[in-house]
Enzyme design. Structure first.
Site: not given
Ligand SMILES: *Cc1c(COP(=O)(O)O)cnc(C)c1O
Length: 478
Positions: A117
């Site tokens: 993120k």
């Molecule tokens: C948020 C997250 C996901 C999922 O991502 P999306 O965009 O919601 O599909 C997968 N792995 C980790 C470590 C995350 O923080």
């Protein structure tokens, strides 16, 4: 570039918006999600020219068409450069082959909070701050987190005069590493709020703030969760980045994406629409498999959420999925708005056989249960010497069940550093992964957090009070 809502036409026909408004608004007023009216197209030669360029240059070229005149070239380049200087891998997002299997890991977790993120939020925080500064405005972010989004958003906006952030999380339900990554940020514009309730309670509280229009306008509330198109935009970049290193545009590449809200995999779909030769996507879920069931049956049916080793994918309704559905409904915003309303009231949404057939050419899907997740971590460690976090482990295992062609390279998106989920990794491998240098003293840092009962009036009071005394922001317009 102009943007429309996935539900455009459902409440009159509002004018399409530019990038600046889309970024600042987050969610469209008709309840839909913004996306470009037309995707920019990259010719083969333009894709080929990305080969060998540093990440920040690829990022600039891929994102430029989306931002239009929101930023001039020099400013946009500077924001990108600063965002990715916060990553501690030399090439920002390393791509690692797993032996000679044709599988590759794309490591997206070298940013400040150890999850993918950061890739989007480090840039979005800077873009927001820059625009608000130019406009002499202040905005207030209110969000709920079950773990990774909260710390990434806080880290992205800490110490900014133009932004205050209120992040709600459920007491006792986030890991200690995740909690401390939020509560040890002592910047004056960061307000952590631990709620006596569940993650859903936190999300309902945040939503209630947005639904109170007077309150929303008073504080210029803004959302930075994955529905904000600017986050999708920043994630499109690394599909180009990885694919050209593996032979695109002259040969196709496949991607496996461990998914929850469908934001990450939707960015890949966008890259494909822009001309990148992606043979197919594998959508990998944990036991919370609403998406896997959709791709198998064409029906999306709500079910309860069970906690897993991969908590960031413990999601009942994938908010970004509406962007893909928009195409499946022939880009008819009115029809989609109706379908979404039916889904909310009946818990089921079904697409026709034609739409399902088309989508299955491009998407495979699979799930991995809890024992499978631990086994996948152990297996990758034993075969390739790589320690995966539990989210990536889901992708790694599901990818191997869905190779369509062994000659096509398969990239597994590696979404978190294993040290972010030390308990699961220790259970699988017997060893506890160490935090990277920059977070080595995390467990010794001072925490600051406000406790809150699950009560909307109490939350609004807290925000009103804090914002009345937030000295740096008082000079700015809301
Ligand atoms: C948020 C997250 C996901 C999922 O991502 P999306 O965009 O919601 O599909 C997968 N792995 C980790 C470590 C995350 O923080």
């Amino acid at each position: 570039m102009r943007y429309i809502s996935t539900r455009h036409g459902s409440q009159g026909n509002p004018e399409p918006l530019g990038f600046e408004d889309v970024m600042l608004a987050g969610l469209a007023r008709d309840g839909g999600l913004y996306l470009p009216a037309d995707w920019p197209h990259f010719a083969k030669a333009e894709i080929a020219a990305l080969k060998g360029l540093p990440y920040v240059e690829v990022a600039y070229r891929v994102m430029r068409p989306f931002v239009g005149d929101t930023f001039d070239e020099a400013t946009f380049r500077r924001l990108i450069g600063e965002a990715y200087a916060s990553f501690d891998a030399p090439d920002v997002l390393p791509l690692k082959p797993l032996g000679d299997t044709g599988l590759h890991l794309l490591e997206l977790f070298h940013g400040p909070t150890l999850a993918f993120k950061d890739v989007a939020l480090q840039l979005l925080g800077r873009m927001l701050d820059r625009k608000l500064t130019e406009r002499h405005q202040h905005a207030t972010i209110v969000g709920a987190t079950s773990g990774d989004t909260g710390s990434a958003a806080i880290e992205a906006v800490r110490d900014r005069k133009t932004i205050d952030i209120f992040m709600l999380f459920p007491r006792g339900r986030v890991s200690e590493v995740q909690r401390r990554q939020m509560t040890t940020v002592l910047a004056p514009n960061v307000h952590n709020v631990v709620v006596d309730g569940t993650f859903d309670d936190c999300q309902d509280l945040a939503k209630a703030c947005f639904n109170d229009l007077a309150f929303r306008d008073r504080h210029a509330l803004t959302a930075v969760n994955s529905i904000n198109f600017a986050r999708v935009m920043a994630q499109i970049v690394y599909y180009f980045w990885a694919a050209v290193r593996l032979g695109a545009p002259d040969r196709p590449v496949a991607f496996t994406v461990p998914t929850g809200n469908f934001g990450n995999v939707y960015a890949g779909y966008a890259a494909q629409r822009m001309g990148l030769p992606i043979s197919h996507f594998v959508v990998a879920t944990n036991s919370n498999d609403i998406l896997a069931r959709f791709f198998e049956t064409g029906a999306m049916t709500m079910a309860g959420v069970v906690p897993t080793y991969s908590p960031s994918m413990d999601i009942q309704i994938s908010s970004n999925f509406e962007r893909l559905l928009f195409d499946l409904y022939g880009r008819d915003g009115r029809a989609l708005a109706e379908a979404m309303a039916t889904f909310r009231s009946t818990g089921t949404l079904k697409v026709g056989a034609n739409a399902l057939g088309g989508v299955r050419e491009l998407f495979d899907a699979g799930r991995l249960d809890e024992p499978g997740t631990l086994a996948a971590i152990a297996d990758c460690r034993k075969r390739f010497g790589e320690t995966l976090d539990p989210h990536t482990a889901v992708g790694y295992a599901v990818a191997q069940q869905h190779r369509r062609d062994d000659k096509v390279p398969m990239v597994v998106l590696s979404t978190a550093h294993p040290a972010k989920f030390p308990d699961a990794v220790q259970k699988a491998t017997g060893e506890r992964p160490a935090l990277p240098q920059r977070l080595a003293d995390l467990m010794d840092r001072t925490e600051r957090v406000d406790g809150l009962r699950n009560d909307i009036a109490a939350l609004k009071d807290l925000i009103d009070q804090r914002m009345a005394t937030a000295a740096p922001s008082r000079a700015l317009r809301r």
